[in-house]
Design a protein around this motif. Structure first.
Motif, PDB file in Angstrom:
ATOM      1  N   ILE A  45      44.032  62.905 171.123  1.00 32.25           N
ATOM      2  CA  ILE A  45      45.117  62.026 171.531  1.00 32.25           C
ATOM      3  C   ILE A  45      46.129  61.969 170.637  1.00 32.25           C
ATOM      4  N   ARG A  46      45.268  61.451 169.452  1.00 34.21           N
ATOM      5  CA  ARG A  46      45.750  60.609 168.283  1.00 34.21           C
ATOM      6  C   ARG A  46      46.323  61.961 167.934  1.00 34.21           C
ATOM      7  N   ALA A  47      45.771  63.748 167.021  1.00 36.97           N
ATOM      8  CA  ALA A  47      46.401  64.696 166.848  1.00 36.97           C
ATOM      9  C   ALA A  47      47.389  65.360 167.891  1.00 36.97           C
ATOM     10  N   GLY A  48      47.891  64.973 168.937  1.00 36.46           N
ATOM     11  CA  GLY A  48      48.695  65.420 169.728  1.00 36.46           C
ATOM     12  C   GLY A  48      48.696  66.361 170.031  1.00 36.46           C
ATOM     13  N   GLU A  49      47.290  66.781 171.060  1.00 39.46           N
ATOM     14  CA  GLU A  49      47.058  67.982 172.225  1.00 39.46           C
ATOM     15  C   GLU A  49      47.397  67.499 173.327  1.00 39.46           C
ATOM     16  N   PHE A  50      47.403  66.688 173.728  1.00 39.32           N
ATOM     17  CA  PHE A  50      47.717  65.846 174.951  1.00 39.32           C
ATOM     18  C   PHE A  50      49.516  65.302 174.939  1.00 39.32           C
ATOM     19  N   ALA A  51      49.785  66.152 173.962  1.00 40.75           N
ATOM     20  CA  ALA A  51      51.961  65.598 174.256  1.00 40.75           C
ATOM     21  C   ALA A  51      52.472  65.534 175.158  1.00 40.75           C
ATOM     22  N   PRO A  52      53.456  65.101 175.584  1.00 40.06           N
ATOM     23  CA  PRO A  52      54.099  66.191 176.776  1.00 40.06           C
ATOM     24  C   PRO A  52      54.868  67.561 176.081  1.00 40.06           C
ATOM     25  N   GLY A  53      54.297  68.357 177.241  1.00 37.83           N
ATOM     26  CA  GLY A  53      54.621  69.888 177.560  1.00 37.83           C
ATOM     27  C   GLY A  53      53.584  70.051 176.784  1.00 37.83           C
ATOM     28  N   ALA A  54      52.597  69.640 176.394  1.00 41.46           N
ATOM     29  CA  ALA A  54      51.033  69.896 176.476  1.00 41.46           C
ATOM     30  C   ALA A  54      50.648  70.888 177.810  1.00 41.46           C
ATOM     31  N   PRO A  55      49.521  71.211 177.864  1.00 39.36           N
ATOM     32  CA  PRO A  55      49.664  71.936 179.017  1.00 39.36           C
ATOM     33  C   PRO A  55      48.729  70.868 179.836  1.00 39.36           C
ATOM     34  N   ARG A  56      47.616  70.113 179.050  1.00 38.51           N
ATOM     35  CA  ARG A  56      46.753  69.201 179.789  1.00 38.51           C
ATOM     36  C   ARG A  56      47.329  67.672 179.567  1.00 38.51           C
ATOM     37  N   HIS A  57      48.933  67.825 179.098  1.00 36.10           N
ATOM     38  CA  HIS A  57      49.409  66.421 179.644  1.00 36.10           C
ATOM     39  C   HIS A  57      48.739  65.324 180.274  1.00 36.10           C
ATOM     40  N   ALA A  58      49.352  66.006 181.918  1.00 38.73           N
ATOM     41  CA  ALA A  58      49.513  65.548 183.085  1.00 38.73           C
ATOM     42  C   ALA A  58      47.777  64.816 183.516  1.00 38.73           C
ATOM     43  N   GLU A  59      47.295  66.145 183.246  1.00 35.86           N
ATOM     44  CA  GLU A  59      45.943  65.728 183.465  1.00 35.86           C
ATOM     45  C   GLU A  59      45.318  64.565 182.830  1.00 35.86           C
ATOM     46  N   ALA A  60      45.405  64.420 181.085  1.00 37.32           N
ATOM     47  CA  ALA A  60      45.319  63.400 180.000  1.00 37.32           C
ATOM     48  C   ALA A  60      45.419  62.089 180.818  1.00 37.32           C
ATOM     49  N   ALA A  61      47.128  62.262 181.737  1.00 35.55           N
ATOM     50  CA  ALA A  61      48.146  60.847 181.494  1.00 35.55           C
ATOM     51  C   ALA A  61      47.443  60.109 182.683  1.00 35.55           C
ATOM     52  N   ALA A  62      46.450  61.220 183.497  1.00 37.10           N
ATOM     53  CA  ALA A  62      46.596  60.160 185.180  1.00 37.10           C
ATOM     54  C   ALA A  62      44.528  59.555 184.295  1.00 37.10           C
ATOM     55  N   LEU A  63      44.127  60.209 183.513  1.00 35.60           N
ATOM     56  CA  LEU A  63      42.403  60.073 183.743  1.00 35.60           C
ATOM     57  C   LEU A  63      42.406  58.596 182.955  1.00 35.60           C
ATOM     58  N   LEU A  64      43.626  58.663 182.004  1.00 37.08           N
ATOM     59  CA  LEU A  64      44.068  57.456 180.847  1.00 37.08           C
ATOM     60  C   LEU A  64      44.568  55.870 182.029  1.00 37.08           C
ATOM     61  N   ARG A  65      45.145  56.770 183.233  1.00 35.62           N
ATOM     62  CA  ARG A  65      46.022  55.402 183.871  1.00 35.62           C
ATOM     63  C   ARG A  65      44.275  55.065 185.101  1.00 35.62           C
ATOM     64  N   ASP A  66      43.602  56.141 185.703  1.00 35.02           N
ATOM     65  CA  ASP A  66      42.656  56.279 186.125  1.00 35.02           C
ATOM     66  C   ASP A  66      41.484  54.766 185.345  1.00 35.02           C
ATOM     67  N   MET A  67      41.296  55.480 184.434  1.00 30.95           N
ATOM     68  CA  MET A  67      39.923  54.666 183.240  1.00 30.95           C
ATOM     69  C   MET A  67      40.289  53.316 183.112  1.00 30.95           C
ATOM     70  N   ALA A  68      42.600  53.190 183.494  1.00 37.60           N
ATOM     71  CA  ALA A  68      42.893  51.659 182.814  1.00 37.60           C
ATOM     72  C   ALA A  68      42.461  50.792 184.425  1.00 37.60           C
TER      73      ALA A  68
END
Lengths: 333, 109
Positions: free
Chosen positions: B73-96
């Protein structure tokens, strides 16, 4: 406070005041995790006065300033017409009561956050109080570098927003616990930078709970130990962050009143477009502090319920952070 | 194999005892500590049924582990527009949300 300490304190205060000071009643006020506050009733040259003595707890957060620095900040604030308790004397000699301390005049009012939030909620928001808080904040921000008396603050950052992200990452790395949501928030701050402003003195813990209040007025801005040069909007964002609304989510300014009233009290230098950045920064910063406090318990350095439970605040902050990132992205979309 | 009442029952019973019998008998300056103890018991009770395994499996799809996820995440691999952005965002939300269900369930309302 035992007899020997009291006698040593009487002697030191008398010398500092240049007239006999005699401590009568002394009681421990509800202090923070870092320091102790004693309410002391004294006579100075025979006249009764009410003071507060502030000193360190055994375990001190390394990121907070020592008492002597806090005293210098209090003096600077007092001179800038910030409503603070009048600073009286500061003692750097740890041998008098076991740690450096300072004394200030006691002011009336209550700082208990949930009580103030409840009172404000009953009014549907206390715009007058929040305007007053905004005015106080603007006065603090009238203190600008360079200042010889505040040299311990070091050089101001060239870009407070960039420095914030760097410092938080450094603390996360030092703590060693991976925090993906905090990284998500920090990366969002990096993607939505705010252009740097001329640095001012930031209080850095200006929130409900650190404001002494009586009626609709701030009677003292307390707890100066996190002060640093920075972006004035860092204080505005900290005050307005969801985590400092004490159950009154709709009262965006500290759970006490409307955000518009805070900005109005602050004056035209406030730029609301910078607040989403600094409110997100506030949630991240509180989460990093809470993680560090939990780590003090986990490491065995200082075990206790309060520190252990502080770590459990983090998940709620993570929900705030994820929402704030969405808002920040939506604004700039 | 283990004797009943189980951990959840014991924690709930101990918490009731703390709040209903002990707290009223304690001097005022210990009320805050007692309430914190009750809060700690409540968090521990909610942790018993929490199951992070499904989220850990999703995490393993995105990164090697939590540390790897954080670093990416820090390196920008899941930045908006990246292929797995939405997947990462959804996982973070579910983890939280899972973490909140244990630590601060009121935040989920």
């Amino acid at each position: 406070m035992d007899e020997a300490r009291r006698a040593a304190l009487n002697a030191w205060l008398s010398q500092a005041a240049g007239t006999p000071v005699e401590i009568g009643a002394a009681s421990l006020l509800s202090g923070g995790a870092i320091q102790q506050n004693w309410a002391i009733s004294v006579t100075r040259g025979g006249a009764a006065e009410e003071w507060v003595l502030r000193t360190d707890n055994a375990a001190t957060l390394t990121v907070s300033l020592p008492r002597t620095a806090e005293y210098a900040l209090l003096r600077a604030a007092f001179s800038a017409d910030v409503t603070v308790p009048e600073p009286l004397f500061c003692c750097e000699d740890a041998s008098i009561i076991g740690a450096p301390f300072f004394v200030m005049r006691r002011v009336p009012g209550t700082a208990t956050a949930f009580r103030l939030a409840k009172l404000a909620a009953a009014l549907g928001g206390d715009a007058e109080l929040v305007r007053h808080a905004g005015k106080e904040m603007a006065r603090i921000h009238s203190i600008v570098p360079p200042r010889d008396d505040l040299a311990f603050l070091g050089a101001p950052p060239a870009d407070a927003g960039v420095e914030f992200v760097r410092a938080m990452r450094e603390r996360l790395d030092a703590a060693g616990t991976p925090r993906p949501v905090l990284e998500w928030g920090l990366f969002a701050l990096e993607r939505h930078p705010v252009p740097p402003l001329a640095p001012v003195l930031c209080h850095n813990d200006f929130r409900t709970g650190n404001l002494m209040v009586e009626g609709h007025a701030v009677t003292a801005v307390l707890d100066w130990e996190f002060a640093a040069w920075g972006d004035p909007h860092a204080d505005l964002g900290w005050f307005c962050a969801p985590c400092w609304r004490f159950g009154n989510l709709a009262l965006e300014a500290g759970g006490l009143g409307p955000r518009a009233a805070l900005l109005e009290g602050y004056g035209p230098a406030a730029d609301p477009s910078r607040l989403p950045f600094w409110e997100l920064a506030a949630s991240i910063r509180w989460a990093v502090i809470a993680a560090d406090q939990g780590a003090r318990h986990l490491s065995g350095q200082e075990r206790g319920l309060e520190l252990a439970l502080t770590a459990h605040i983090i998940p709620e902050l993570e929900l705030d952070i994820l929402r704030q990132v969405e808002d920040l992205d939506a604004r700039s979309a | 194999m283990l004797e009943a009442p189980d951990a959840a029952d014991l924690l709930a019973t101990a918490r009731d005892s703390l709040l209903q019998k002990l707290l009223p008998a304690l001097p005022a300056h210990l009320h805050y500590e007692a309430r914190m103890a009750a809060n700690a018991i409540a968090i521990a009770s909610r942790a018993i049924p929490a199951d992070p395994a499904p989220l850990a499996a999703r995490l393993a799809e995105l990164a090697e582990d939590a540390a790897g996820f954080a670093a990416r995440i820090r390196a920008g691999e899941f930045a908006p527009g990246a292929p797995r952005h939405a997947e990462a965002a959804a996982l973070l939300r579910d983890m939280a949300r899972l973490r909140c269900s244990v630590s601060a369930p009121r935040a989920l309302r």
